[in-house]
Write an enzyme that holds these catalytic residues in place. Structure first.
Site, PDB file in Angstrom:
ATOM      1  N   CYS A 140     -11.259   0.301   7.214  1.00 54.18           N
ATOM      2  CA  CYS A 140     -10.776   1.584   7.731  1.00 54.18           C
ATOM      3  C   CYS A 140     -11.371   2.768   6.980  1.00 54.18           C
ATOM      4  O   CYS A 140     -11.528   3.854   7.552  1.00 54.18           O
ATOM      5  CB  CYS A 140      -9.251   1.632   7.666  1.00 54.18           C
ATOM      6  SG  CYS A 140      -8.554   1.242   6.040  1.00 54.18           S
ATOM      7  N   GLU A 198       0.838  -1.209   0.000  1.00 58.61           N
ATOM      8  CA  GLU A 198       0.000   0.000   0.000  1.00 58.61           C
ATOM      9  C   GLU A 198       0.868   1.251   0.000  1.00 58.61           C
ATOM     10  O   GLU A 198       0.635   2.197   0.757  1.00 58.61           O
ATOM     11  CB  GLU A 198      -0.929  -0.002   1.218  1.00 58.61           C
ATOM     12  CG  GLU A 198      -1.849  -1.213   1.284  1.00 58.61           C
ATOM     13  CD  GLU A 198      -2.830  -1.170   2.435  1.00 58.61           C
ATOM     14  OE1 GLU A 198      -4.009  -1.485   2.233  1.00 58.61           O
ATOM     15  OE2 GLU A 198      -2.405  -0.823   3.561  1.00 58.61           O
TER      16      GLU A 198
END
Length: 698
Positions: free
Chosen positions: A409, A316
């Site tokens: 998230c 990421e």
């Protein structure tokens, strides 16, 4: 769960927002949280309304079904079961509680979720251990290992979101029940990792900015000291390696020595937001120097045209400089949100409009793209291209939005940002009020009683009218208006009380002085919004030979849904020299004006993977293709009409010699010059070739 026992405590005005510095080291000060109200008719105001009506109820449902609340019930001894979800699942609740707190401050007369919040606070208090520790994953899966595996445990990350929720609740409602819970956990961390404890910091930065805000709320210096300690220690390699390298956690070099953004994008940006908060309270120049250096690394070499960040699905993470592939873009939603947080803090510190430019770009492109118009579907990664036939089985790169994620998230993060959007609109200094984000609504300056009413259809129309309340006083402070980086100052106009005024743009802003002798009532800034073609940096290999279209701050995308039957998106190109123009609206997408440009369709279904040529060929031209008009939608609105291919960066086909141009009337000046405009901001779609100076060559 039972309702809260803590009675409401009257909040004393002003109500502070998400980031309210105590010191005066910064150039600008935020207005109180309740000083700005957005009109539901504007883009940002409508987003807040959808967040309240659809996003928040959906998030609350999913907190129950995903196991987040059950984990805490088990930790509290109120239920039996196993831990479910990612280890940091508690933070989904904390971010939701923060969103609900900002909503309580935004609409104080209507708090439909107070019973839920009170019950959630009661549950957290019941789950909290006697020593203050509160992290259900460790409590249920590894008791006795508290604060010992900081590289991957996310304990301080979860504490950070808990603190932010508690601060928001205390500020907007005056209730301190959640603050009592959060502070007990912070007390334990201060004892274990403070100046008299062990050296340690979390593998996922976030607690730094939360600790500074706790200091700002309470005035207790130890919280600022603990935040600074987290910043000072990072980069010493204390987290170790495995399975990710130290750079993934921003642990490879001390913050003050870092020269480029790297590693996990969200972690990097949350860290920098916290560093900015520490700098705002301490005035340390070395931290500010590092922040500016890292901003230039991110903004100059690693940011997508939409404002997204993070080029690699692996880790990421950020990629190399100008590594910005559109179809493999990770561009996690939380990274875009973190950029807004960091940019706001840099704006407060420096007063430089470039940080507001970045906020605007991200808030009208990357962030709203992550939530569907239904308010119940979301993206985790945000590509700038979705190929025909894309396999969207993986939730990290699906074919469209999903209603939730295993790692959830992003949705509650979107909710907390949307609930506080209005806090980022304006600032003040002793002698001026500054407007940074243009949105219809009302701005109140409590120090002097000024009430400004903003009328605008921005970002669809560049006319921004700022009028003093007709029943109140005229401008008392100077009015500072941002002239966005996308705008041409030579084409913009300014009128004051109906009279044209010379537009004196300095450093990206124009100042209208308040004059007691001639009190100012109405100011109008008019920013023309032609559609322009953007060409990429020459080192951005993945989009070489392509253009992106932008109108005002809005970046546009071509969707399969807007192509004729039988036309595959990958077979379409923009005609070089074509002048992109305004197009018809798309009411179903909430878009009052569209974008259109001349294109060509050349089917490539039977073409081989590559062709051989004895000489280096010229770029493909439109010969043999079928002309068609391409109609685009805002990038933030893509994917709301079902699955299908999409792309922001469009290939360019040359208008070949002797080839009739069916769209000549749309761009009569195409091909008139030997050299095109800047390779980064062109009025027409240039040929995909660049000269040695970086300009597009026709």
């Amino acid at each position: 769960m039972t309702p809260p026992s803590s009675p409401p405590v009257a909040a004393t005005p002003p109500v502070d927002g998400p980031c309210t510095p105590r010191a005066r080291h910064g150039a600008l000060r935020p207005l109180p949280f309740d000083a700005v109200r957005l009109s539901p008719d504007g883009m940002l105001g409508a987003w807040q309304g959808r967040n309240r009506a659809q996003v928040l109820p959906h998030v609350l449902e999913r907190l129950e079904t995903s196991g987040v609340l059950d984990n805490l019930r088990v930790a509290a001894g109120r239920a039996e079961g196993q831990f479910r979800g990612f280890n940091f699942a508690d933070s989904d609740l904390h971010k939701t509680l923060e969103a609900l707190a900002w909503e309580a401050g935004r609409v104080p007369d209507d708090q439909p979720w107070e019973a839920f919040v009170g019950a959630a606070v009661d549950l957290l208090a019941a789950a909290q251990r006697d020593d203050g520790y509160l992290y259900s994953h460790v409590q249920l899966t590894a008791p006795g290992e508290e604060l010992t595996h900081l590289r991957w445990s996310h304990e301080l990350y979860v504490l950070g979101h808990l603190l932010q929720a508690a601060v928001a609740r205390a500020r907007t409602t005056g209730r301190t029940d959640l603050l009592d819970v959060a502070t007990r956990f912070a007390d334990l961390v201060d004892t274990r990792l403070g100046p008299d404890g062990a050296e340690g910091y979390d593998g996922h930065p976030e607690v730094e900015t939360a600790l500074v805000e706790l200091y700002r709320l309470t005035g207790e210096r130890r919280w600022l000291d603990l935040a600074r300690r987290q910043v000072d220690l990072r980069g010493r390699g204390l987290l170790g390696s495995g399975p990710f390298p130290p750079a993934y956690h921003q642990d490879h070099v001390p913050v003050r020595e870092a020269t480029e953004v790297t590693g996990h994008a969200v972690r990097q940006l949350y860290l920098l937001a916290g560093v900015a908060d520490v700098a705002a309270e301490t005035g340390e120049q070395a931290l500010l120097d590092a922040l500016v250096r890292l901003w230039e690394s991110a903004e100059g070499t690693r940011t997508y045209v939409t404002g997204g960040l993070g080029a690699r699905h692996k880790d990421e993470s950020f990629g190399d400089a100008h590594e910005l592939p559109p179809d493999r873009a990770y561009a996690e939603t939380c990274a875009a949100i973190a950029l807004v947080h960091w940019a706001w803090r840099m704006l407060l510190l420096t007063g430089e409009p470039r940080y507001a430019d970045a906020m605007e770009r991200t808030l009208v492109n990357a962030v709203p793209a992550a939530v569907g118009l239904d308010g119940r579907s979301f993206t985790y990664s945000n590509p700038l291209q979705l190929r025909t036939g894309h396999d969207g089985a993986d939730e990290q790169h699906p074919s469209g939005r999903l209603d939730w994620f295993a790692c959830a998230c992003c949705p509650p993060n979107l909710a907390r940002l949307a609930a506080s959007l209005h806090a980022y609109v304006a600032t003040v200094t002793d002698d001026a009020v500054q407007l940074h984000l243009y949105a219809a609504g009302e701005v109140r300056v409590p120090d002097d009683g000024t009430v400004l009413r903003v009328r605008t259809d921005y970002p669809w129309d560049g006319r921004v009218e700022v009028a003093a309340d007709p029943d109140g006083t005229p401008l008392v402070r100077d009015l500072v208006l941002r002239v966005p980086a996308w705008a041409d100052p030579a084409a913009a106009t300014l009128t004051v009380d109906g009279a044209p005024v010379r537009l004196d743009v300095r450093g990206g802003r124009v100042t209208v002085p308040a004059s007691p002798g001639a009190p100012v009532r109405t100011v109008v800034l008019d920013l023309p919004m032609p559609v322009v073609a953007l060409t990429p940096h020459p080192h951005a290999d993945a989009v070489r030979g392509c253009v992106a279209l932008r109108r005002g701050p809005v970046v546009w995308a071509l969707e399969q849904a807007d192509l004729p039957d039988g036309v595959v998106l990958e077979d379409v190109a923009v005609v070089a020299g074509a002048q992109p123009l305004d197009g018809p609206p798309a009411p179903a997408l909430g878009v009052p004006v569209g974008v259109r440009v001349a294109g060509v369709h050349r089917p490539a279904a039977d073409a081989p993977p590559w062709r051989a040529s004895g000489t280096v060929p010229l770029p493909p031209d439109v010969a043999g293709g079928t002309p068609l008009e391409l109609r685009l939608v805002p990038y933030h609105a893509w994917g709301n009409r079902g699955p299908g291919a999409m792309r922001v960066w469009l290939p360019v086909a040359a208008a070949g010699a002797g080839t009739p141009d069916d769209h000549a009337d749309d761009h009569p000046d195409a091909g008139a010059d030997d050299h095109g405009p800047s390779a980064h901001d062109a009025g027409t779609a240039p040929l995909p070739r660049c000269g040695p100076d970086g300009t597009a060559v026709r």
